[in-house]
Design a protein around this motif. Structure first.
Motif, mmCIF file in Angstrom:
data_model
loop_
_atom_site.group_PDB
_atom_site.id
_atom_site.type_symbol
_atom_site.label_atom_id
_atom_site.label_comp_id
_atom_site.label_asym_id
_atom_site.label_seq_id
_atom_site.Cartn_x
_atom_site.Cartn_y
_atom_site.Cartn_z
ATOM 1 N N ALA A 13 -102.235 112.504 12.848
ATOM 2 C CA ALA A 13 -101.241 113.570 12.982
ATOM 3 C C ALA A 13 -99.977 113.260 12.195
ATOM 4 O O ALA A 13 -99.436 114.120 11.485
ATOM 5 C CB ALA A 13 -100.913 113.786 14.463
ATOM 6 N N LEU A 14 -99.477 112.017 12.284
ATOM 7 C CA LEU A 14 -98.221 111.686 11.613
ATOM 8 C C LEU A 14 -98.398 111.541 10.107
ATOM 9 O O LEU A 14 -97.413 111.598 9.365
ATOM 10 C CB LEU A 14 -97.629 110.412 12.214
ATOM 11 C CG LEU A 14 -97.162 110.549 13.668
ATOM 12 C CD1 LEU A 14 -96.389 109.316 14.113
ATOM 13 C CD2 LEU A 14 -96.314 111.791 13.871
ATOM 14 N N GLN A 15 -99.625 111.355 9.653
ATOM 15 C CA GLN A 15 -99.869 111.372 8.209
ATOM 16 C C GLN A 15 -99.670 112.770 7.619
ATOM 17 O O GLN A 15 -99.493 112.911 6.415
ATOM 18 C CB GLN A 15 -101.294 110.889 7.911
ATOM 19 C CG GLN A 15 -101.510 109.394 8.107
ATOM 20 C CD GLN A 15 -102.974 109.007 8.036
ATOM 21 O OE1 GLN A 15 -103.854 109.855 7.894
ATOM 22 N NE2 GLN A 15 -103.237 107.719 8.157
ATOM 23 N N GLN A 16 -99.689 113.786 8.483
ATOM 24 C CA GLN A 16 -99.578 115.167 8.029
ATOM 25 C C GLN A 16 -98.151 115.714 8.152
ATOM 26 O O GLN A 16 -97.944 116.917 8.061
ATOM 27 C CB GLN A 16 -100.522 116.067 8.841
ATOM 28 C CG GLN A 16 -101.901 115.505 9.093
ATOM 29 C CD GLN A 16 -102.611 115.058 7.848
ATOM 30 O OE1 GLN A 16 -102.621 115.771 6.844
ATOM 31 N NE2 GLN A 16 -103.227 113.883 7.892
ATOM 32 N N PHE A 96 -94.311 102.714 17.237
ATOM 33 C CA PHE A 96 -94.809 101.452 16.669
ATOM 34 C C PHE A 96 -96.330 101.446 16.572
ATOM 35 O O PHE A 96 -96.912 100.459 16.113
ATOM 36 C CB PHE A 96 -94.349 100.234 17.484
ATOM 37 C CG PHE A 96 -92.873 100.163 17.683
ATOM 38 C CD1 PHE A 96 -92.015 99.965 16.611
ATOM 39 C CD2 PHE A 96 -92.318 100.293 18.951
ATOM 40 C CE1 PHE A 96 -90.641 99.897 16.789
ATOM 41 C CE2 PHE A 96 -90.949 100.229 19.148
ATOM 42 C CZ PHE A 96 -90.110 100.032 18.054
ATOM 43 N N LEU A 97 -96.972 102.533 16.993
ATOM 44 C CA LEU A 97 -98.429 102.616 16.982
ATOM 45 C C LEU A 97 -98.946 103.443 15.809
ATOM 46 O O LEU A 97 -100.121 103.327 15.432
ATOM 47 C CB LEU A 97 -98.929 103.268 18.280
ATOM 48 C CG LEU A 97 -98.545 102.583 19.582
ATOM 49 C CD1 LEU A 97 -98.850 103.497 20.768
ATOM 50 C CD2 LEU A 97 -99.276 101.258 19.734
ATOM 51 N N SER A 98 -98.095 104.267 15.237
ATOM 52 C CA SER A 98 -98.514 105.189 14.184
ATOM 53 C C SER A 98 -97.319 105.501 13.295
ATOM 54 O O SER A 98 -96.211 105.030 13.531
ATOM 55 C CB SER A 98 -99.079 106.476 14.802
ATOM 56 O OG SER A 98 -98.110 107.084 15.651
ATOM 57 N N GLY A 99 -97.565 106.332 12.270
ATOM 58 C CA GLY A 99 -96.523 106.678 11.310
ATOM 59 C C GLY A 99 -96.712 105.942 10.008
ATOM 60 O O GLY A 99 -97.328 104.874 9.964
ATOM 61 N N SER A 163 -87.142 107.905 16.056
ATOM 62 C CA SER A 163 -87.858 107.472 17.253
ATOM 63 C C SER A 163 -87.941 105.940 17.317
ATOM 64 O O SER A 163 -86.925 105.269 17.433
ATOM 65 C CB SER A 163 -89.245 108.118 17.285
ATOM 66 O OG SER A 163 -89.915 107.839 18.480
ATOM 67 N N SER A 164 -89.144 105.374 17.224
ATOM 68 C CA SER A 164 -89.264 103.914 17.239
ATOM 69 C C SER A 164 -88.610 103.292 16.017
ATOM 70 O O SER A 164 -88.110 102.159 16.081
ATOM 71 C CB SER A 164 -90.738 103.506 17.306
ATOM 72 O OG SER A 164 -91.487 104.135 16.279
ATOM 73 N N GLY A 165 -88.585 104.015 14.895
ATOM 74 C CA GLY A 165 -87.861 103.527 13.722
ATOM 75 C C GLY A 165 -86.371 103.400 14.005
ATOM 76 O O GLY A 165 -85.705 102.487 13.519
#
Length: 343
Positions: A13-16, A96-99, A163-165
C-alpha cells in the motif's frame, strides 16, 4: 477490521503513495543515492546487530541543479560554498514496518519545490527483519552523509518526518542534543556517527502526525483506530504485537519512545496533528514535553482527520491546508535562519 492488513500488504500500500497526489516529480531533477561511507568504524556496535556503511536514498534537486560542494561544517568557509543550499532531510513513515523512499518521492518533490529546498529522502531498513537500533543507525548514517559527505551545513537542514519517520526525526534531534551537551547516556555505538561539535544540530523539524510512543497502547491509540482510515483496527492488531518482540521489555520500549525523553536543546518544531487520529496522544505528549523544556513548538491541529492526512492534499481540503501550513512554517523558518546568519 474485517480486511486483514499484514506487513506485506502494508508495504504494498505505501509503495503506491505516489498515486495519492497529482504531482509527478517530473519538474525536478533527482538521483538515486547508494554510497559507501568509508570513515565509519563499527567497533562497539550491539551484538547480533548489522551495522552498515552504505547510505541509500533519493536526492531531489528542487531548488538548484548539480551536485553539492563537498565541505564540512567544521570548516568556517563552508557558508561561502553552501550558504544558499537548503535541504529537507525526509524520513518516510510506516510504523517502522513499511514505507519506502520511492513511494514518498512525488510528495517530497512537491514540498521541496514549495519550500525552495532540495530534498534528501533517506532510506532505512524495516522491522521485523532488522533490529530497531539498526533502523536508527541507518538514519544517523544518512544524516552523517548529508552533513559530512555532501557538505550541507546543519543550519541549512530541516528534518521532515512522517509518522514513524517523525519519531526517528525527534530521536535524531535528541541524540544530537545529548551528544552536544556531553551527556553519556547515548549507546557507545552512536558516538561513531554523532560528532561532538556544537554546530551539528539541524535548524528545525516538521513532524507530521508523529508516532513517538512505543509503550503499551493507551488513550487515542486504543480509541481512535475504529475511526482512523489509516491506523485502523486491522493495522493495530497486526502491528502492535510485533513491538514487544522487537523492542523487548516495557522499560526498553519507553527508553526508545521520544515523547518520554529529554528534549532540552532541540531546535524549533512544527507538529501537525488531527484531534481524531490514532497517534493524537503521542503528538500531544511530545509537544508538551518539548515545550516544558523550552523548545519552540508550532502546532497545526485539525478535527476529524485520519493519520497522515497531509498526504491526501490532492483531494482533501484539510490535507491541503495542513500541507500549506507546514510549508509556510518551513519557508518562514528558513528566512529567519538566514536573517540571523547575516546579522
Amino acid at each position: 477490521r474485517l480486511f486483514p492488513t499484514p506487513v506485506k500488504r502494508m508495504r504494498f500500500a505505501l509503495q503506491q503513495l505516489s498515486t495519492w497526489t497529482t504531482n509527478d516529480a517530473k519538474s525536478s531533477k533527482w538521483e538515486t543515492i547508494e554510497e559507501t561511507i568509508h570513515d565509519i568504524p563499527t567497533t562497539g556496535y550491539p551484538e547480533n546487530s548489522q551495522p552498515k556503511k552504505v547510505v541509500k536514498g533519493i536526492y531531489v534537486y528542487s531548488a538548484s541543479s548539480g551536485t553539492t560542494t563537498t565541505t564540512s561544517p567544521d570548516n568556517d568557509n563552508n557558508d561561502n560554498n553552501n550558504n544558499n543550499k537548503k535541504v529537507i532531510f525526509w524520513l518516510f513513515g510506516g510504523a517502522f514496518l513499511s514505507g519506502d523512499v520511492q513511494g514518498n518521492l512525488c510528495h517530497a518533490e512537491l514540498v521541496g519545490r514549495t519550500c525552495q529546498a532540495d530534498v534528501f529522502l533517506a532510506d532505512y531498513r524495516l522491522l521485523p527483519e532488522t533490529k530497531f537500533d539498526d533502523t536508527l543507525w541507518d538514519v544517523l548514517l544518512a544524516y552523517h552523509y548529508l552533513v559530512k559527505v555532501r557538505g550541507v551545513h546543519p543550519n541549512n537542514i530541516i528534518l521532515w518526518g512522517i509518522s514513524s519517520g517523525a519519531g526517528h526525526c525527534a530521536r535524531l534531534l535528541q541524540l544530537i542534543s545529548e551528544r552536544e551537551r556531553n551527556i553519556t547516556t547515548n549507546p557507545p555505538w552512536l558516538r561513531l556517527l554523532l560528532q561532538p561539535q556544537s554546530n551539528y544540530m539541524p535548524s528545525g523539524a516538521v513532524l507530521l502526525c508523529p508516532f513517538v510512543d512505543y509503550t503499551e497502547p493507551s488513550g487515542s491509540f486504543l480509541e481512535y483506530p475504529k475511526h482512523d482510515l489509516v491506523v485502523n483496527q486491522s493495522v493495530v492488531e497486526e502491528g502492535v504485537p510485533l513491538f514487544p518482540k522487537v523492542l523487548g521489555s516495557p522499560e526498553r520500549r519507553q527508553a526508545c519512545s521520544p515523547c518520554y525523553l529529554d528534549c532540552t536543546g532541540l531546535p524549533p518544531l512544527c507538529v501537525i496533528l488531527s484531534e481524531h487520529e490514532a497517534v493524537y496522544d503521542h503528538g500531544c505528549r511530545l509537544v508538551n514535553k518539548a515545550r516544558s523544556q523550552g523548545v519552540a513548538v508550532t502546532v497545526g491541529m485539525w478535527k476529524y482527520m485520519c493519520h497522515v492526512f497531509p498526504f491526501f492534499s490532492s483531494f482533501c481540503p484539510e490535507g491541503q491546508q495542513s500541507l500549506d501550513f507546514c510549508c509556510a512554517w518551513a519557508r518562514e523558518h528558513i528566512q529567519k535562519t538566514d536573517q540571523r546568519k547575516n546579522q
